[in-house]
Design a protein around this motif. Structure first.
Motif, mmCIF file in Angstrom:
data_model
loop_
_atom_site.group_PDB
_atom_site.id
_atom_site.type_symbol
_atom_site.label_atom_id
_atom_site.label_comp_id
_atom_site.label_asym_id
_atom_site.label_seq_id
_atom_site.Cartn_x
_atom_site.Cartn_y
_atom_site.Cartn_z
ATOM 1 N N GLY A 76 52.988 29.767 31.818
ATOM 2 C CA GLY A 76 52.228 30.086 30.872
ATOM 3 C C GLY A 76 51.730 31.469 30.758
ATOM 4 N N TRP A 77 51.742 32.164 31.591
ATOM 5 C CA TRP A 77 51.301 33.703 31.685
ATOM 6 C C TRP A 77 52.338 34.412 30.918
ATOM 7 N N PRO A 78 53.667 34.505 31.315
ATOM 8 C CA PRO A 78 54.523 35.024 30.350
ATOM 9 C C PRO A 78 54.586 34.663 29.013
ATOM 10 N N GLU A 79 54.345 33.493 28.353
ATOM 11 C CA GLU A 79 54.258 33.206 27.202
ATOM 12 C C GLU A 79 52.819 33.776 26.503
ATOM 13 N N THR A 80 51.866 34.011 27.472
ATOM 14 C CA THR A 80 50.660 34.527 26.783
ATOM 15 C C THR A 80 50.928 35.841 26.443
ATOM 16 N N VAL A 81 51.412 36.571 27.226
ATOM 17 C CA VAL A 81 51.807 37.913 27.136
ATOM 18 C C VAL A 81 52.722 38.213 26.011
ATOM 19 N N LEU A 82 53.751 37.161 25.708
ATOM 20 C CA LEU A 82 54.744 37.385 24.892
ATOM 21 C C LEU A 82 54.114 37.058 23.268
ATOM 22 N N ASN A 83 53.125 36.022 23.353
ATOM 23 C CA ASN A 83 52.487 35.593 22.125
ATOM 24 C C ASN A 83 51.506 36.610 21.640
ATOM 25 N N THR A 84 50.818 37.279 22.554
ATOM 26 C CA THR A 84 49.566 38.123 22.215
ATOM 27 C C THR A 84 49.899 39.486 22.001
ATOM 28 N N VAL A 85 50.815 40.326 22.569
ATOM 29 C CA VAL A 85 51.115 41.617 22.432
ATOM 30 C C VAL A 85 51.287 41.938 20.818
ATOM 31 N N PRO A 86 52.078 41.019 19.912
ATOM 32 C CA PRO A 86 52.299 41.428 18.581
ATOM 33 C C PRO A 86 51.002 41.315 17.840
ATOM 34 N N LEU A 87 49.876 40.784 18.339
ATOM 35 C CA LEU A 87 48.625 40.864 17.774
ATOM 36 C C LEU A 87 47.760 41.866 17.772
ATOM 37 N N ILE A 88 48.434 43.176 18.639
ATOM 38 C CA ILE A 88 47.225 44.041 19.244
ATOM 39 C C ILE A 88 47.781 45.353 18.256
ATOM 40 N N GLN A 89 46.793 46.058 17.693
ATOM 41 C CA GLN A 89 46.883 47.027 16.939
ATOM 42 C C GLN A 89 46.595 48.329 18.031
ATOM 43 N N ARG A 90 45.677 48.229 18.886
ATOM 44 C CA ARG A 90 45.346 49.245 19.924
ATOM 45 C C ARG A 90 44.870 48.671 21.121
ATOM 46 N N MET A 91 45.016 49.302 22.335
ATOM 47 C CA MET A 91 44.289 48.543 23.462
ATOM 48 C C MET A 91 43.987 49.706 24.554
ATOM 49 N N SER A 92 42.967 49.521 25.391
ATOM 50 C CA SER A 92 42.605 50.537 26.391
ATOM 51 C C SER A 92 42.078 50.032 27.425
ATOM 52 N N SER A 93 42.063 50.686 28.550
ATOM 53 C CA SER A 93 41.394 50.072 29.883
ATOM 54 C C SER A 93 40.882 51.291 30.608
ATOM 55 N N ARG A 94 39.466 50.798 31.164
ATOM 56 C CA ARG A 94 38.995 51.778 31.977
ATOM 57 C C ARG A 94 38.333 51.082 33.376
ATOM 58 N N ILE A 95 38.596 51.712 34.484
ATOM 59 C CA ILE A 95 38.036 51.322 35.655
ATOM 60 C C ILE A 95 36.764 51.964 35.719
ATOM 61 N N MET A 96 35.746 51.006 36.398
ATOM 62 C CA MET A 96 34.251 51.351 36.390
ATOM 63 C C MET A 96 33.782 51.129 37.562
ATOM 64 N N LEU A 97 32.731 51.856 38.025
ATOM 65 C CA LEU A 97 32.008 51.596 39.597
ATOM 66 C C LEU A 97 30.514 51.199 38.785
ATOM 67 N N PRO A 98 30.070 49.964 39.458
ATOM 68 C CA PRO A 98 28.667 49.332 39.114
ATOM 69 C C PRO A 98 27.473 50.389 39.524
ATOM 70 N N MET A 99 26.650 50.361 38.693
ATOM 71 C CA MET A 99 25.447 51.385 39.028
ATOM 72 C C MET A 99 24.626 50.418 40.048
ATOM 73 N N SER A 100 23.595 51.175 40.774
ATOM 74 C CA SER A 100 22.889 50.358 41.711
ATOM 75 C C SER A 100 22.036 49.119 41.304
ATOM 76 N N PHE A 101 21.596 49.353 40.033
ATOM 77 C CA PHE A 101 20.854 48.142 39.591
ATOM 78 C C PHE A 101 21.461 47.096 38.707
ATOM 79 N N SER A 102 22.906 47.338 38.644
ATOM 80 C CA SER A 102 23.543 46.370 37.751
ATOM 81 C C SER A 102 23.465 45.069 38.510
ATOM 82 N N SER A 103 23.456 43.972 37.572
ATOM 83 C CA SER A 103 23.708 42.597 38.104
ATOM 84 C C SER A 103 25.011 42.181 38.488
ATOM 85 N N LEU A 104 25.915 42.754 37.810
ATOM 86 C CA LEU A 104 27.254 42.477 38.335
ATOM 87 C C LEU A 104 27.691 43.916 39.200
ATOM 88 N N LYS A 105 28.000 43.728 40.550
ATOM 89 C CA LYS A 105 28.300 44.992 41.402
ATOM 90 C C LYS A 105 29.136 44.656 42.630
#
Length: 319
Positions: free
Chosen positions: A290-319
């Motif tokens: 199912g994963w290869p099909e997910t990529v194959l089917n959704t890539v044509p739907l994208i106009q632009r994409m970006s990725s950022r790697i983030m570090l949580p701050m000390s008070f973040s609920s998710l860290k």
């Protein structure tokens, strides 16, 4: 010699314009000088053939009058279907967006702050005091999902995700913040440190609820996609399968689609212990059905994409 009869001949025969007709058989008819192709009806066609229309003048006149009445209506219906989709599809789309696609329980806000270079430490010191104050003031209607500093991607950038118990809680928080002296004092300290601010109101996908507070360490990845207009339902349909494939290897942290601000955008939040684990997890997903099909089917739907790697701050609920 083969040729197609012109529109005038076809209309005189009681037919309709070939662009609006159902598929019809082309039957060669021998003449003394050449071979011409006339549109003859198939067994399930109701429009009649040239020979039947010619042999019955009354029927021919009746058919011609009926065609004049219905042809504009058919043309209008076809144009509406092409431009806007059928009534059934539009209703299904409306129902799906309002009742199926979103959980409907919460409203989320994505706040992105571009911080002046060299001012991030001072910025974090102020928001570590300001944002817990906001949560205390508006609890339980407002929660801070997480706060992060970008480590790879748009540098000198802080990302905050807020959760509100519906639009009334969002409006109430905005109103009270404007009247809150402590909030305004800390916010004024923050403003000189910023180059720009941006907010976006989002809803979370029904199949991908936002993760509750947890401490895991490591890094977070926020992947943002700008989709082609009208493709959000198709995206959701495919990612219902895709997220289950990824869940076998990692725990999804949240996914949202925009409602106010930049539209046609989707955001996925992931957590990894480090970048090497991220690499291994993403590679292992390709072995899942199912994963290869997910990529194959959704890539044509994208106009632009970006990725950022983030570090949580000390008070973040998710860290």
């Amino acid at each position: 010699m083969l040729r197609i009869v012109n529109r005038r001949a076809l209309t005189a025969a009681g037919g309709i314009h070939p662009c609006l007709a159902r598929p019809m058989l082309l039957t060669p008819v021998k003449t003394r000088r050449n071979t011409r192709l006339f549109y003859a009806s198939s067994s399930n066609n109701n429009f009649g053939t040239k020979s039947s229309a010619s042999s019955d003048p009354v029927s021919s006149t009746s058919t011609s009058e009926e065609t004049k009445k219905t042809l504009p209506q058919k043309a209008s219906h076809i144009v509406r279907s092409i431009l806007h989709g059928s009534e059934q599809v539009r209703q299904e789309t409306k129902d799906t967006l309002s009742k199926v696609l979103a959980r409907g329980k919460y409203v989320h806000e994505l706040a992105t702050h571009q911080v002046r270079p060299g001012c991030m430490d001072e910025y974090k010191a102020i928001v570590s005091e300001l944002y817990p104050h906001v949560v205390r003031t508006h609890s339980p209607g407002v929660k801070l999902v997480g706060s992060w500093e970008t480590d790879i991607g748009d540098l000198d950038t802080a990302v905050h995700i807020w959760e509100y118990q519906g639009y009334p809680a969002l409006s109430d928080a905005y109103s009270k913040n404007r009247a809150d002296a402590e909030y305004q004092k800390l916010h004024r300290k923050l403003q000189p440190l910023l180059i720009s601010r941006k907010t976006q109101i989002m809803l979370e996908f029904q199949f991908w609820p936002t993760h509750p507070p947890v401490t895991k360490g490591g890094v977070y990845e926020l992947r943002s996609y700008t989709l082609k207009s009208g493709t959000l339902l198709e995206w959701e349909h495919n990612w219902r399968v895709g997220v289950e494939c990824r869940r076998h290897h990692e725990e999804p942290m949240g996914a949202w689609f925009s409602q106010l601000g930049d539209l046609n955008q989707v955001h996925h939040l992931w957590q990894y212990s480090d970048l090497q684990v991220r690499k291994e997890v993403r590679e292992s997903a390709w072995s899942e059905n199912g994963w290869p099909e997910t990529v194959l089917n959704t890539v044509p739907l994208i106009q632009r994409m970006s990725s950022r790697i983030m570090l949580p701050m000390s008070f973040s609920s998710l860290k």
